[in-house]
Design an enzyme around this catalytic site. Structure first.
Site, PDB file in Angstrom:
ATOM      1  N   GLU A   1       7.204  68.051 -64.850  1.00 41.14           N
ATOM      2  CA  GLU A   1       6.895  68.220 -63.413  1.00 41.14           C
ATOM      3  C   GLU A   1       8.223  68.106 -62.677  1.00 41.14           C
ATOM      4  O   GLU A   1       8.686  67.011 -62.381  1.00 41.14           O
ATOM      5  CB  GLU A   1       5.933  67.118 -62.947  1.00 41.14           C
TER       6      GLU A   1
ATOM      7  N   CYS B   1       8.205  66.383 -53.883  1.00 41.65           N
ATOM      8  CA  CYS B   1       8.434  67.603 -54.669  1.00 41.65           C
ATOM      9  C   CYS B   1       7.781  68.792 -53.970  1.00 41.65           C
ATOM     10  O   CYS B   1       8.237  69.927 -54.092  1.00 41.65           O
ATOM     11  CB  CYS B   1       7.874  67.433 -56.073  1.00 41.65           C
TER      12      CYS B   1
ATOM     13  N   GLY C   1      14.830  67.947 -66.492  1.00 43.37           N
ATOM     14  CA  GLY C   1      13.965  68.735 -67.376  1.00 43.37           C
ATOM     15  C   GLY C   1      14.770  69.597 -68.335  1.00 43.37           C
ATOM     16  O   GLY C   1      14.411  69.763 -69.503  1.00 43.37           O
TER      17      GLY C   1
ATOM     18  N   GLY D   1      10.677  64.705 -62.369  1.00 43.59           N
ATOM     19  CA  GLY D   1      12.004  64.522 -61.777  1.00 43.59           C
ATOM     20  C   GLY D   1      12.648  65.859 -61.511  1.00 43.59           C
ATOM     21  O   GLY D   1      11.972  66.890 -61.363  1.00 43.59           O
ATOM     22  N   SER D   2      13.964  65.846 -61.494  1.00 44.18           N
ATOM     23  CA  SER D   2      14.715  67.048 -61.133  1.00 44.18           C
ATOM     24  C   SER D   2      14.683  68.087 -62.261  1.00 44.18           C
ATOM     25  O   SER D   2      14.472  67.747 -63.438  1.00 44.18           O
ATOM     26  CB  SER D   2      16.162  66.663 -60.852  1.00 44.18           C
TER      27      SER D   2
HETATM   28  P1  NAD Z   1      15.788  62.459 -61.447  1.00 46.16           P
HETATM   29  O1  NAD Z   1      15.702  63.688 -62.276  1.00 46.16           O
HETATM   30  O2  NAD Z   1      17.122  61.990 -61.023  1.00 46.16           O
HETATM   31  O3  NAD Z   1      15.113  61.225 -62.224  1.00 46.16           O
HETATM   32  C1  NAD Z   1      13.754  61.247 -62.604  1.00 46.16           C
HETATM   33  C2  NAD Z   1      13.530  60.315 -63.766  1.00 46.16           C
HETATM   34  O4  NAD Z   1      14.124  60.886 -64.929  1.00 46.16           O
HETATM   35  C3  NAD Z   1      14.160  58.938 -63.607  1.00 46.16           C
HETATM   36  O5  NAD Z   1      13.286  57.966 -64.141  1.00 46.16           O
HETATM   37  C4  NAD Z   1      15.433  59.044 -64.436  1.00 46.16           C
HETATM   38  O6  NAD Z   1      15.893  57.815 -64.930  1.00 46.16           O
HETATM   39  C5  NAD Z   1      14.965  59.947 -65.564  1.00 46.16           C
HETATM   40  N1  NAD Z   1      16.019  60.724 -66.244  1.00 46.16           N
HETATM   41  C6  NAD Z   1      17.022  61.408 -65.664  1.00 46.16           C
HETATM   42  N2  NAD Z   1      17.752  62.037 -66.609  1.00 46.16           N
HETATM   43  C7  NAD Z   1      17.175  61.753 -67.805  1.00 46.16           C
HETATM   44  C8  NAD Z   1      17.466  62.090 -69.164  1.00 46.16           C
HETATM   45  N3  NAD Z   1      18.510  62.850 -69.473  1.00 46.16           N
HETATM   46  N4  NAD Z   1      16.667  61.618 -70.140  1.00 46.16           N
HETATM   47  C9  NAD Z   1      15.603  60.845 -69.832  1.00 46.16           C
HETATM   48  N5  NAD Z   1      15.296  60.458 -68.573  1.00 46.16           N
HETATM   49  C10 NAD Z   1      16.067  60.918 -67.572  1.00 46.16           C
HETATM   50  O7  NAD Z   1      14.837  62.702 -60.166  1.00 46.16           O
HETATM   51  P2  NAD Z   1      14.646  61.805 -58.868  1.00 46.16           P
HETATM   52  O8  NAD Z   1      15.862  61.924 -58.002  1.00 46.16           O
HETATM   53  O9  NAD Z   1      14.142  60.458 -59.213  1.00 46.16           O
HETATM   54  O10 NAD Z   1      13.421  62.561 -58.143  1.00 46.16           O
HETATM   55  C11 NAD Z   1      13.566  63.694 -57.338  1.00 46.16           C
HETATM   56  C12 NAD Z   1      13.264  64.957 -58.118  1.00 46.16           C
HETATM   57  O11 NAD Z   1      11.990  64.855 -58.750  1.00 46.16           O
HETATM   58  C13 NAD Z   1      13.159  66.182 -57.224  1.00 46.16           C
HETATM   59  O12 NAD Z   1      13.770  67.264 -57.869  1.00 46.16           O
HETATM   60  C14 NAD Z   1      11.653  66.396 -57.092  1.00 46.16           C
HETATM   61  O13 NAD Z   1      11.278  67.720 -56.753  1.00 46.16           O
HETATM   62  C15 NAD Z   1      11.201  66.007 -58.452  1.00 46.16           C
HETATM   63  N6  NAD Z   1       9.783  65.656 -58.461  1.00 46.16           N
HETATM   64  C16 NAD Z   1       8.903  66.535 -58.993  1.00 46.16           C
HETATM   65  C17 NAD Z   1       7.552  66.253 -58.975  1.00 46.16           C
HETATM   66  C18 NAD Z   1       6.543  67.236 -59.527  1.00 46.16           C
HETATM   67  O14 NAD Z   1       5.402  66.821 -59.726  1.00 46.16           O
HETATM   68  N7  NAD Z   1       6.900  68.480 -59.772  1.00 46.16           N
HETATM   69  C19 NAD Z   1       7.089  65.040 -58.421  1.00 46.16           C
HETATM   70  C20 NAD Z   1       8.023  64.148 -57.911  1.00 46.16           C
HETATM   71  C21 NAD Z   1       9.375  64.466 -57.932  1.00 46.16           C
END
Ligand code: NAD
Length: 509
Positions: free
Chosen positions: A262, A296, A245, A240-241
């Protein structure tokens, strides 16, 4: 301009695809609306998990892990083989759900499911290759070796933009390594998750594997956080974002849990004066506008040599004019919708900031089809030309927004490529071998993915996937990424009948 389908049409398609994958709607119904970015309307309404459900899931996963870890790895591979076959059978169904809830065009949605099948193939082979090393001991009559053992429960938290593939990367490998898995999919894309997990449940049932080695908990960040903080979860693999992380990394470190992150990327192409521009244009356009710029690995920056930047921009603008934007379920569409209004607002704000920093919008940025669906966000991919790497360029804007800026020397281009906080993917378009070699060498790109004459996105499963710096440092999928899902033990076996100590230490009592 395509016409958007209505709410009942999409909801019916979702229901049918779910049912074909064995998900009965009644068991999961609740009050949380799942919206389709295709028309902004409701696809389904689901029940989110309670914190008690997470507790129960972790307990069951740990119990079944005790059986699974002692199941021979090639037998574990047989489960993944069956799962891969079910995915093949239901490829269209899962892809339809991905298109419906994420807005991916059909070809990319099918590609995502193909990636799941590919990782199953990889994991099956891996189930016979969990190699440890042996090494010579300094003591006579001794043997040293490494053995690899499963960790326990692996928690997978996934992002909306690859709603199923990233889970499968983790799950196929984690399972052959002998772990159990609990998945918290994105709250924006839970339907394709339920369908995929249901196919794995079927494979588990068919092969008589322990029932709870794969489970799904549904919900938003609180449910994910419950997994993160649970001492019964050995590894969290979170995609995720960077914001996410940053929140979970320290909490996992606090309890000394394993963590595989990731996170966001800010991926660039260097286009040299020697580049084959036909190839570069195609590579850039796919990477910048594929999945509507919501990968991503999407290309966010083009660093072009001053001698070719004008021609490159003109040709990119021409290519952008020809992009079919619209309903992702239509065969000829190449650019589907953004996930939601928040993504559109972020894109608009980034364009405004870029303009205030001296950027010139060469094309795109405006909304399309809004008269047909007020809550769907179709946007013309945008190109912004800048003279330098300004502040806004340092941020990941998760939308089809491409910044183009000039360079004069390769060293300068590499410094620009590396001069952002993220480190996921990068590439160079060049026909000069020495430039290509420098870009992939230790003085070149600092990213986890460094390509030559292809774009930044569209990785194959055979390589390790992940990035450096604020991208989190994790590696998933191919190569030796499996080691993240296992613990290593170093064993020294003494068959000498004596007890010599290492380093010549004498200690006789
Ligand atoms: P997001 O960070 O909003 O959410 C991702 C996941 O994390 C969701 O399931 C969400 O519920 C969970 N989450 C969020 N905050 C959390 C916390 N505090 N504790 C536990 N879980 C939590 O991201 P998004 O909008 O779904 O996806 C887009 C982002 O993901 C972009 O920044 C993209 O670059 C990144 N991404 C990275 C990769 C990679 O492999 N590097 C792959 C896909 C997406």
């Amino acid at each position: 301009m395509s016409t958007l389908p209505n709410q009942s049409e999409l909801a019916t398609r979702a229901k049918e695809a779910l049912e074909k994958c064995g998900v009965s709607s009644s068991g999961r119904l609740g009050s949380h609306k799942v919206l389709s970015p295709i028309n902004g309307e409701e696809l389904a309404a689901l029940k989110w998990s309670e914190l008690d459900d997470v507790e129960r899931a972790v307990e069951r996963a740990n119990k079944d892990f005790l059986v699974w870890r002692s199941t021979p790895a090639p037998i574990r591979g047989a489960l993944v083989k069956h799962f891969g076959a079910l995915l093949q059978e239901h490829k269209e169904d899962i892809a339809t759900l991905i298109s419906l809830e994420v807005g991916k065009i059909k070809s990319e949605a099918l590609g995502e499911v193909q990636e799941m099948i590919d990782i199953c193939d990889f994991a099956i082979g891996l189930s016979r290759q969990l190699y440890g090393r042996t090494m010579p001991s300094e003591r006579p009559g001794h043997r040293m070796m490494e053995t690899w053992h499963p960790l326990g429960v692996v928690g997978v938290i996934s992002a909306f933009n690859f709603p199923t593939a990233v889970w499968s990367w983790n799950t196929a490998i984690a399972l052959v390594c002998g772990n159990s898995v609990i998945w918290k999919p994105s709250e924006l894309a839970p339907l394709s998750a339920l369908a995929s997990a249901s196919l794995l449940d079927r494979a588990i049932h068919d092969l008589g594997a322990p029932r709870y080695i794969s489970q799904v908990v549904m919900g938003s960040s609180e449910v994910g956080a419950a997994l993160v903080d649970h001492h019964g979860v050995a590894l969290i693999s979170a995609t995720g974002s960077t914001r996410m992380g940053r929140e979970i990394g320290p909490r996992l470190a606090q309890r000394f849990a394993r963590c595989l992150l990731e996170l966001g990327g800010n991926n660039a192409a260097v286009v040299s004066e020697s580049a084959n521009l036909d190839l570069a244009i195609r590579g850039i356009v796919f990477a910048a506008v594929g999945t509507a710029g919501q990968r991503c690995t999407s290309m966010r920056r083009v660093i072009a040599h001053v001698d070719i930047i004008d021609e490159l921009c003109t040709r990119l603008e021409e290519a952008y004019q020809r992009l079919p934007i619209g309903n992702p379920l239509d065969d000829n569409t190449l650019v589907g919708p953004l996930i939601n209004g928040a993504a559109f607002a972020l894109m608009q704000s980034a364009i405004e900031t870029a303009k205030s920093e001296g950027g010139r919008v060469l094309s795109g940025g405006t909304r399309r089809l809004e008269d047909q669906a007020h809550s769907a966000y179709y946007v013309e991919p945008a190109i912004v030309r800048l003279d330098r790497q300004t502040n806004i360029v340092l941020r990941e804007s998760f939308a089809p927004l491409l910044y183009v800026m000039p360079y004069e020397t390769l060293d300068e281009a590499i410094a620009l490529n590396n001069g952002v906080p993220q480190g996921l993917s990068s590439c160079i378009f060049t026909t000069d071998q020495s430039e290509a070699e420098r870009f992939v060498s230790e003085v070149g790109s600092d990213c986890g993915i460094v390509n030559v004459n292809i774009g930044t996105s569209g990785a194959e499963i055979g390589g390790a996937f992940g990035g450096e710096k604020e991208t989190g440092g994790g590696r998933e999928s191919g190569s030796d990424s499996w080691r993240a899902y296992m613990r290593r033990a170093t064993n020294t076996i003494n068959f000498s009948g004596a007890l010599p100590l290492a380093q010549g230490v004498e200690f006789t009592v």
